[in-house]
Scaffold this motif. Structure first.
Motif, PDB file in Angstrom:
ATOM      1  N   ILE A 199       0.825  -1.136  -0.155  1.00 30.79           N
ATOM      2  CA  ILE A 199      -0.068   0.153   0.171  1.00 30.79           C
ATOM      3  C   ILE A 199       1.024   1.280  -0.003  1.00 30.79           C
ATOM      4  O   ILE A 199       0.525   2.150  -0.771  1.00 30.79           O
ATOM      5  CB  ILE A 199      -1.139  -0.132   1.327  1.00 30.79           C
ATOM      6  CG1 ILE A 199      -1.976  -1.038   0.913  1.00 30.79           C
ATOM      7  CG2 ILE A 199      -1.594   1.525   1.220  1.00 30.79           C
ATOM      8  CD1 ILE A 199      -3.147  -1.287   1.991  1.00 30.79           C
ATOM      9  N   VAL A 200       1.804   1.374   0.800  1.00 29.41           N
ATOM     10  CA  VAL A 200       2.745   2.445   0.845  1.00 29.41           C
ATOM     11  C   VAL A 200       3.536   2.714  -0.486  1.00 29.41           C
ATOM     12  O   VAL A 200       3.636   3.554  -1.017  1.00 29.41           O
ATOM     13  CB  VAL A 200       3.901   2.279   1.981  1.00 29.41           C
ATOM     14  CG1 VAL A 200       4.865   3.432   1.972  1.00 29.41           C
ATOM     15  CG2 VAL A 200       3.130   2.213   3.370  1.00 29.41           C
TER      16      VAL A 200
ATOM     17  N   ILE B 134       1.234   4.077  -3.024  1.00 28.21           N
ATOM     18  CA  ILE B 134       0.956   5.512  -2.832  1.00 28.21           C
ATOM     19  C   ILE B 134       2.123   6.602  -3.362  1.00 28.21           C
ATOM     20  O   ILE B 134       1.703   7.583  -4.067  1.00 28.21           O
ATOM     21  CB  ILE B 134       0.742   5.946  -1.341  1.00 28.21           C
ATOM     22  CG1 ILE B 134      -0.542   5.196  -0.843  1.00 28.21           C
ATOM     23  CG2 ILE B 134       0.724   7.397  -1.205  1.00 28.21           C
ATOM     24  CD1 ILE B 134      -0.753   5.403   0.461  1.00 28.21           C
TER      25      ILE B 134
ATOM     26  N   ALA C 140      -1.861   6.070   3.907  1.00 31.52           N
ATOM     27  CA  ALA C 140      -1.837   4.424   3.828  1.00 31.52           C
ATOM     28  C   ALA C 140      -2.722   3.976   4.900  1.00 31.52           C
ATOM     29  O   ALA C 140      -3.279   3.051   4.560  1.00 31.52           O
ATOM     30  CB  ALA C 140      -0.208   4.468   4.143  1.00 31.52           C
TER      31      ALA C 140
END
Length: 139
Positions: free
Chosen positions: A16-17, A20, A130
């Motif tokens: 997820i990080v 982004i 996040a």
């Protein structure tokens, strides 16, 4: 030259990080240096994404390298060049992120005091984004 480094434990998985960080047209939503970033939504090494920075300065953002655990980039406006990195390490509790940047140029020297705490601010905003995305995916 001005260099800054900070780190944080982000309550979200590395994927997820990383996602982004690889959304160039959304960088302005959480990076306080940018007012807007245009171009394709896909992160491409060497592609220059037109940007408007704080103070209405126009320039560009580009990815220098995109790895599984390290993303490096650069953005430039007249008088200021920033080279930055985002190191991602998976932990049981989420992702340990280390963010570093170096500023060069006349404007960078003039604005040096205003960049105090910027690495922490970027990391806090990244962590919140996040966290929200991880929560939305869990729901």
């Amino acid at each position: 030259m001005n260099t800054s480094t900070s780190h944080i434990l982000v309550p979200a998985p590395v994927g997820i990080v990383r996602q982004i960080l690889l959304e160039p047209t959304e960088l302005a939503e959480w990076n306080p240096a940018f007012r807007s970033v245009k171009g394709p939504a896909q992160a491409l090494i060497g592609r220059r994404y037109p940007l408007v920075a704080r103070g209405a300065l126009r320039g560009h953002w580009e990815y220098l390298s995109i790895g599984e655990s390290l993303i490096e980039g650069r953005w430039e406006v007249p008088g200021l060049t920033e080279t930055n990195s985002w190191s991602l390490v998976s932990r049981d509790e989420g992702t340990h992120v280390t963010h570093s940047f170096t500023h060069q140029g006349g404007l960078a020297a003039l604005l040096r005091p205003s960049f105090a705490g910027v690495a922490d601010l970027r990391l806090d905003r990244l962590a919140e984004r996040a966290r929200r995305r991880a929560q939305a995916q869990a729901d």
